[in-house]
Design a protein around this motif. Structure first.
Motif, PDB file in Angstrom:
ATOM      1  N   LEU A   1      53.271  46.770 -72.064  1.00 48.85           N
ATOM      2  CA  LEU A   1      53.014  45.894 -70.921  1.00 48.85           C
ATOM      3  C   LEU A   1      52.156  46.613 -69.884  1.00 48.85           C
TER       4      LEU A   1
ATOM      5  N   TYR B   1      53.950  36.448 -73.843  1.00 46.45           N
ATOM      6  CA  TYR B   1      53.350  36.956 -72.609  1.00 46.45           C
ATOM      7  C   TYR B   1      53.011  35.783 -71.691  1.00 46.45           C
TER       8      TYR B   1
ATOM      9  N   SER C   1      53.691  39.277 -67.389  1.00 44.98           N
ATOM     10  CA  SER C   1      55.070  39.472 -67.874  1.00 44.98           C
ATOM     11  C   SER C   1      55.112  39.219 -69.366  1.00 44.98           C
TER      12      SER C   1
ATOM     13  N   THR D   1      50.319  38.416 -61.762  1.00 47.94           N
ATOM     14  CA  THR D   1      51.362  39.187 -62.450  1.00 47.94           C
ATOM     15  C   THR D   1      51.245  38.941 -63.941  1.00 47.94           C
TER      16      THR D   1
ATOM     17  N   GLY E   1      57.874  41.100 -63.858  1.00 47.61           N
ATOM     18  CA  GLY E   1      56.553  41.305 -64.427  1.00 47.61           C
ATOM     19  C   GLY E   1      55.811  42.397 -63.661  1.00 47.61           C
TER      20      GLY E   1
END
Length: 362
Positions: free
Chosen positions: A82, A37, A73, A71, A59
């Protein structure tokens, strides 16, 4: 203390997450998204990243109050994971913003309280300065008033002392004038007798016995011889009275005393009584009842002044035919001297004030 930050400003990602432990947050994201991540702020700077993370496109955008703040991702994570992690972060953003707002509100309240305390402290400091200035002014005024009172008291004491000395001198002068008067009269009479005997000496040179006898009888020189002896005796007695008055005055004032001396208080009391007698009312009597006393080491002049003041107070208290009595006696604890009179006495309301300096009812 500086001014607090505005709590209504826009917060970036770092500010929103500042209230949460970064280690625990990183572990939670790693459990949800795996080690790959990557959490970046709106400028692209990395805020948190797993060990296998590397920059990548895309992302999920993270928003706070309609503003993009960064953001998230995770290439290897499932899309639902996510999205769940992004929702969790946005919830944390809201909680962090509220925490930051509460902290800013608390900081602002503390700052305002501090400013109030500073203002109160300044007011207290100003009040204290005024108080100190007022206290110094009052102290100076009190010192000035005390000095004035002490000066007036000294002047009053000197005035009373001079008045007492003047009255005493008038009494002594009266006592001395009486014997001096008949001494001078006797001297004038004796001078007349001397002139008669001078003329007799001229007749003695002529050896005329009849003329001598006639002159002797005509001038009454036999009586003059007898009267002359009486004149001498009266003059000697008057001179002795003057000498006694001077001795009493000398004993009263203790002019030859330097500090303490061994004194016979009975002698001092007799001298003081002689000084006070001219001040007694007509018909008043002063009686001395003095017992044998041991000699006392003392300031005789100061004691005499105290004894005289007592006698003068008694003289003011008694009227004609009044009686004043001075007594002395030796006691196991020392010497007792008392002055009593049959006057009106001191009113009960004034008894508590008799030892106040400069208090008088006259």
């Amino acid at each position: 203390m500086g001014s607090p930050e505005r709590f209504d400003r826009d917060l970036d990602l770092n500010a929103l997450l500042a209230g949460f432990p970064s280690v625990r947050l990183a572990a939670a994201l790693g459990s949800l998204l795996g080690e790959g991540y990557l959490l970046r702020d709106e400028s692209g700077e990395t805020v948190l990243a797993g060990r296998g993370a590397h920059p990548c496109e895309g992302g999920i955008p993270l928003r706070h109050q309609l503003d993009d703040v960064g953001t998230l991702s995770a290439p290897t994570a499932a899309p639902e994971n996510l999205r769940a992690a992004a929702a969790l972060l946005e919830l944390l953003f809201d909680a962090g913003a509220r925490l930051r707002m509460a902290a800013d509100l608390h900081l602002q309240a503390v700052h305002e309280d501090y400013q109030v305390l500073l203002a109160k402290h300044a007011a207290l400091a100003e009040s204290e300065a005024r108080y100190r200035a007022l206290a110094a002014e009052l102290e100076a005024r009190v010192a000035s008033q005390v000095a004035t009172i002490e000066r007036n008291q000294r002047q009053l004491y000197q005035a009373e002392k001079m008045a007492s000395v003047g009255q005493l001198a008038a009494g002594v002068a009266h006592e001395i004038n009486n014997p001096l008067g008949f001494i001078l009269s006797n001297l004038a009479t004796g001078r007349g007798y001397l002139r008669q005997f001078e003329r007799l000496s001229g007749l003695l040179e002529s050896a005329d016995a009849a003329a001598l006898q006639d002159y002797w009888r005509a001038q009454g020189l036999g009586g003059a011889l007898r009267d002359f002896a009486a004149l001498l005796d009266e003059s000697a007695e008057g001179a002795a009275r003057v000498a006694r008055i001077v001795a009493d005055l000398k004993a009263f004032s203790s002019v030859d005393a330097a500090g303490e001396e061994d004194a016979d208080l009975n002698e001092q009391l007799r001298a003081v009584a002689n000084m006070a007698r001219p001040r007694l009312p007509a018909g008043a009597t002063l009686t001395l009842d003095l017992a044998p006393l041991p000699r006392l080491r003392c300031h005789a002049g100061r004691l005499n002044q105290a004894f005289l003041n007592l006698l003068l107070n008694a003289a003011q208290a008694v009227g004609e035919d009044g009686d004043i009595r001075i007594a002395s006696t030796a006691t196991p604890g020392g010497i007792c001297v008392s002055v009593s009179d049959n006057g009106a006495g001191i009113p009960a309301a004034l008894l508590t004030r008799v030892f106040e300096p400069f208090f008088t009812t006259r």
